[in-house]
Design an enzyme around this catalytic site. Structure first.
Site, short mmCIF file in Angstrom:
data_model
loop_
_atom_site.label_atom_id
_atom_site.label_comp_id
_atom_site.label_asym_id
_atom_site.label_seq_id
_atom_site.Cartn_x
_atom_site.Cartn_y
_atom_site.Cartn_z
N CYS A 37 0.83 -1.20 0.00
CA CYS A 37 0.00 0.00 0.00
C CYS A 37 0.87 1.26 0.00
O CYS A 37 1.99 1.26 0.51
CB CYS A 37 -0.93 0.09 1.20
SG CYS A 37 -1.89 -1.40 1.48
N ARG A 56 2.88 0.47 -5.39
CA ARG A 56 2.80 -0.26 -4.12
C ARG A 56 1.50 -1.05 -3.99
O ARG A 56 1.30 -1.75 -3.00
CB ARG A 56 2.92 0.72 -2.95
CG ARG A 56 4.20 1.53 -2.99
CD ARG A 56 4.21 2.56 -1.91
NE ARG A 56 4.60 2.00 -0.64
CZ ARG A 56 5.84 1.95 -0.19
NH1 ARG A 56 6.82 2.44 -0.91
NH2 ARG A 56 6.11 1.43 0.98
N TRP A 78 -2.87 -2.63 -1.61
CA TRP A 78 -2.60 -4.02 -2.01
C TRP A 78 -3.21 -4.86 -0.90
O TRP A 78 -2.77 -4.79 0.25
CB TRP A 78 -1.10 -4.26 -2.14
CG TRP A 78 -0.79 -5.62 -2.65
CD1 TRP A 78 -0.77 -6.03 -3.95
CD2 TRP A 78 -0.44 -6.77 -1.87
NE1 TRP A 78 -0.44 -7.36 -4.02
CE2 TRP A 78 -0.23 -7.85 -2.77
CE3 TRP A 78 -0.29 -7.02 -0.51
CZ2 TRP A 78 0.12 -9.13 -2.35
CZ3 TRP A 78 0.06 -8.29 -0.08
CH2 TRP A 78 0.26 -9.33 -1.01
N ASN A 118 -0.46 1.22 6.01
CA ASN A 118 0.34 0.30 5.21
C ASN A 118 1.02 -0.65 6.18
O ASN A 118 1.73 -0.19 7.07
CB ASN A 118 1.39 1.10 4.42
CG ASN A 118 2.44 0.22 3.79
OD1 ASN A 118 2.18 -0.94 3.46
ND2 ASN A 118 3.65 0.75 3.62
N GLY A 119 0.79 -1.95 6.03
CA GLY A 119 1.40 -2.91 6.94
C GLY A 119 0.40 -3.98 7.35
O GLY A 119 -0.62 -4.17 6.68
N GLU A 176 14.25 -17.58 -13.40
CA GLU A 176 13.77 -16.23 -13.74
C GLU A 176 12.82 -16.28 -14.94
O GLU A 176 11.80 -15.59 -14.96
CB GLU A 176 14.99 -15.32 -14.02
CG GLU A 176 14.68 -13.92 -14.47
CD GLU A 176 13.83 -13.10 -13.50
OE1 GLU A 176 13.58 -13.53 -12.37
OE2 GLU A 176 13.38 -12.02 -13.92
N LYS A 197 8.94 -14.98 -14.79
CA LYS A 197 8.39 -13.97 -15.70
C LYS A 197 7.10 -14.47 -16.34
O LYS A 197 6.11 -13.76 -16.41
CB LYS A 197 9.38 -13.61 -16.83
CG LYS A 197 10.57 -12.77 -16.50
CD LYS A 197 10.27 -11.35 -16.12
CE LYS A 197 9.95 -11.22 -14.67
NZ LYS A 197 11.01 -11.02 -13.73
N GLU A 243 4.17 -14.65 -13.70
CA GLU A 243 3.58 -13.44 -13.14
C GLU A 243 2.83 -12.60 -14.16
O GLU A 243 1.89 -11.91 -13.77
CB GLU A 243 4.60 -12.61 -12.34
CG GLU A 243 5.76 -12.05 -13.09
CD GLU A 243 6.71 -11.26 -12.16
OE1 GLU A 243 7.86 -11.11 -12.54
OE2 GLU A 243 6.29 -10.80 -11.09
N HIS A 246 14.66 -36.49 -11.35
CA HIS A 246 14.31 -36.79 -9.96
C HIS A 246 12.86 -36.41 -9.65
O HIS A 246 12.49 -36.27 -8.49
CB HIS A 246 15.27 -36.07 -9.01
CG HIS A 246 16.69 -36.53 -9.16
ND1 HIS A 246 17.16 -37.72 -8.65
CD2 HIS A 246 17.73 -35.99 -9.84
CE1 HIS A 246 18.43 -37.87 -8.97
NE2 HIS A 246 18.80 -36.84 -9.70
N LYS A 250 4.49 -3.69 -7.21
CA LYS A 250 5.90 -3.53 -7.57
C LYS A 250 6.81 -3.63 -6.34
O LYS A 250 7.93 -4.09 -6.44
CB LYS A 250 6.08 -2.16 -8.24
CG LYS A 250 7.49 -1.89 -8.74
CD LYS A 250 7.80 -2.73 -9.95
CE LYS A 250 9.23 -2.58 -10.43
NZ LYS A 250 9.65 -3.78 -11.18
O1 M6R Z 1 12.26 -4.40 -5.16
P1 M6R Z 1 12.85 -5.75 -4.98
O2 M6R Z 1 13.92 -6.07 -5.97
O3 M6R Z 1 13.32 -6.00 -3.58
O4 M6R Z 1 11.66 -6.75 -5.27
C1 M6R Z 1 11.81 -8.12 -5.09
C2 M6R Z 1 10.67 -8.87 -5.70
O5 M6R Z 1 9.47 -8.50 -5.12
C3 M6R Z 1 10.59 -8.63 -7.21
O6 M6R Z 1 11.77 -8.98 -7.85
C4 M6R Z 1 9.43 -9.47 -7.82
O7 M6R Z 1 9.72 -10.82 -7.73
C5 M6R Z 1 9.20 -9.03 -9.27
N1 M6R Z 1 7.80 -8.87 -9.49
C6 M6R Z 1 9.67 -10.03 -10.24
O8 M6R Z 1 9.42 -9.68 -11.56
#
Ligand code: M6R
Length: 609
Positions: A2, A27, A74, A98-99, A482, A486, A489, A505, A604
């Site tokens: 948030c 956020r 969020w 926020n929290g 990675e 991608k 998400e 395995h 983000k």
């Molecule tokens: O801001 P940060 O690099 O600490 O964020 C870490 C993760 O939240 C961030 O990399 C997240 O996994 C991304 N959405 C990946 O694309």
């Protein structure tokens, strides 16, 4: 997570607050809301979904007044809905948060038993009622907030206003950020600096356990137990870069294409090609401690954690120090064995990830120094770390990290070469070779981007699948992780990254004619081993997409698709091999019509644990 923003001054608060929320939408975007005080009354507007929806509501039902607060959510407790959107009202008190309040169930029960009517499913609402309770017993807004805070367990950044004290707002912080902006006849609070910069460059950062009582002409800082805090303001000298899509359909595609430039910006001033050396002036203070180091621990989350795994390869190979890598969310609940002989490296694009930030604190408690690889200037992690190696990737707007990842890799390569030389583990000739190879990376990434059209065609064929397996070996196993992240998400397709050798395995049971397997297979020292793993996929009818710098006849025969990339030193290959996987995820997501830049359920910056 948030984003929160508050304003007290001489302007129409609505406009200031909406502008601030625009800068904080990274956020969270499950809902947004505003409250202002006007003619002795608090008015609230809230809308589900992105800030645009709130703006539409405000066009129809504007808010007046020059004191107010705004929130972009969020969802943690309570699904995204208007009733769960902030601000939350309790009598004449209104609060945003926020929290996470961990003891909210107990507090809700207590408040309900005392006759409070709770209108939402959130943990936040209890805060307002606790403050209102204090107000009813005659306390000032500040003291009532203090009293409420004493009952809370968990993390919070809150802003409180009340029609009973219409000239002020109260902000308080425990474990999530609050920055106060000091203006002329106006003051602001926010989760993050860019939300303030249209109005002031003089800021005060609240520390955990502190609150601010803010009017148009004054800011009073105090601890939760009432001690006055004196703190000098800091001047923010950098300018926020306003990112535009620049002709691209999505920020994500733009950021993928920005990678060659972003990598140049990470390397700029740090590669001395004449002297064939790496210079990291910002780490001067660390230099004297390098010889005494016995261990490196890297902590990060998500994509940054994948970069950390590759960083481990680089440091182990070039510095010859043992390295372990952990998730921020796991590290904080272990009892890690670190001390002053350990260097902790934290990796974070935003510099605000709560779990990574907590690792910094854990390291400091145990006497270890912390180096942050970070993109956002003056972020919480950058401020807390002992040393910062900024990646200078520029603003990354799309929730899915791309240029943040490749620039984090660039930072790790620089760091490993720099440390390796200072520990005597890397010869001058090797340093020279890496300096040359690093300088060439931006061009090679550019070369990988040239396959965009071919990748878009593959994406059209893959967009209907429900599962994808990504395989990689050695330094390219994290690239597989990675690539899978991608795809997950932004396209919502289930994908898993696996070390190629681990496939037999377990995951091999998944392989059939429906199952695409994306393999990262450069011609390095493990090429033939990975090729053998692919034969196992082929024998089970799996469909193979190979990303490689050189497909031999056998690889070409068993692959349904081959995406070629340029070649460099095998340690540096992850940076190039990641690019086609980013493009693949992007084009699959576009085919499937998902919200590429703001995928569902994500934010983000993950500022709650
Ligand atoms: O801001 P940060 O690099 O600490 O964020 C870490 C993760 O939240 C961030 O990399 C997240 O996994 C991304 N959405 C990946 O694309």
């Amino acid at each position: 997570m948030c984003g929160i923003v508050g304003y007290v001054g001489h302007r129409q608060a609505e406009r200031v607050l909406v502008g601030g929320l625009r800068k904080l939408e990274y956020r969270g975007y499950d809902s947004a809301g505003l409250a202002t005080i006007s003619e002795g009354r608090v008015e609230v507007r809230r809308a589900v979904g992105k800030l645009d929806n709130l703006e539409t509501l405000l066009d129809a039902e504007p808010l007046s007044g020059s004191v107010g607060m705004g929130h972009t959510r969020w969802a943690t407790h309570g699904r995204p809905s208007e009733r769960n959107a902030h601000p939350h009202r309790a009598g004449d008190v209104v609060v945003i948060h926020n929290g996470i309040i961990e003891n909210y169930v107990q507090l809700r029960e207590e408040l309900a038993a005392a006759g409070c009517v709770l209108c939402s499913d959130t943990d936040t609402e209890v805060i307002g009622h606790l403050i209102e309770g204090g107000r009813k017993s005659g306390k000032s807004l500040a003291d009532a907030t203090r009293g409420a805070i004493a009952r809370l367990r968990g993390s919070f950044a809150i802003v409180v206003i009340s029609s009973g004290e219409p000239d002020r707002l109260i902000a308080a912080k425990n474990a999530t950020p609050v920055v106060v902006g000091l203006g002329q006849g106006e003051n602001l609070v926010a989760s993050d600096i860019p939300a303030l910069l249209d109005y002031t460059r003089d800021v005060l950062f609240l520390e955990d356990g502190e609150m601010a009582e803010v009017t148009a002409d004054s800011v009073r800082l105090s601890t939760f137990d009432g001690r006055v805090v004196e703190r000098a303001a800091r001047r923010i000298t950098w300018d926020p870069v306003t990112a535009q899509k620049g002709g691209y359909k999505h920020f994500l595609l733009k950021e993928i294409h920005e990678q060659p430039t972003a990598i140049i910006d990470t390397l700029r001033g740090r590669l001395d090609q004449d002297a064939a050396s790496v210079t990291l002036g910002e780490l001067e203070g660390l230099e004297k401690d390098i010889a005494a180091l016995e261990h490196v621990t890297i902590v990060a989350c998500g994509t940054a954690w994948h970069a950390a795994l590759i960083g481990r390869y680089a440091i182990e190979r070039l510095v010859r120090l043992p390295v372990d890598v952990d998730y921020g969310s796991e590290y904080r609940y272990r009892d890690p064995i670190i001390d002053s002989r350990t260097l902790m490296i934290v990796v974070s694009q935003s510099g605000e990830t709560a779990d990574t930030l907590a690792a910094v604190e854990a390291a400091h408690e145990r006497g270890a120094k912390v180096l942050a690889v970070c993109n956002v200037l003056d972020s919480s992690i950058a401020r807390k770390a002992d040393y910062v190696l900024y990646t200078h990737a520029g603003p990354e707007i799309s929730v899915a990290s791309t240029k943040a990842f490749t620039t984090q890799l660039a930072a790790f390569y620089l760091l490993a070469v720099w440390m390796g030389r200072r520990r005597g583990a890397l010869a001058a000739a090797e340093e020279a070779r890496y300096v040359q190879a690093l300088a060439e990376l931006p061009l090679l990434v550019e070369g990988a981007l040239k396959e965009e059209e071919a990748i878009a065609r593959v994406a059209r064929q893959l967009s209907g699948v429900s599962d994808v397996l990504y395989l990689g070996r050695g330094v390219n196993f994290p690239v597989a992780l990675e690539g899978a992240l991608k795809l997950k998400e932004i396209s919502y397709i289930h994908a898993e990254g696996y070390p190629s050798g681990e496939m037999k395995h377990g995951p091999i049971a998944l392989i059939d004619e429906q199952m695409p397997v994306v393999v990262i297979i450069p011609t390095d020292e493990v090429y033939e081993k990975t090729l053998s793993n692919l034969k196992e996929v082929e024998s089970r009818g799996g469909r193979i997409l190979s990303v490689t710098d050189d497909a031999d006849a056998e690889l070409a025969r068993i692959s349904e698709w081959v995406v070629p990339v340029p070649r460099t030193d095998s340690l540096l290959m992850p940076m190039i091999l990641a690019v086609p996987l980013q493009l693949l995820a992007y084009y699959v997501a576009v085919e499937r019509g998902s919200d590429v830049d703001q995928p569902r359920n994500l934010a983000k910056s993950v500022t709650v644990e």
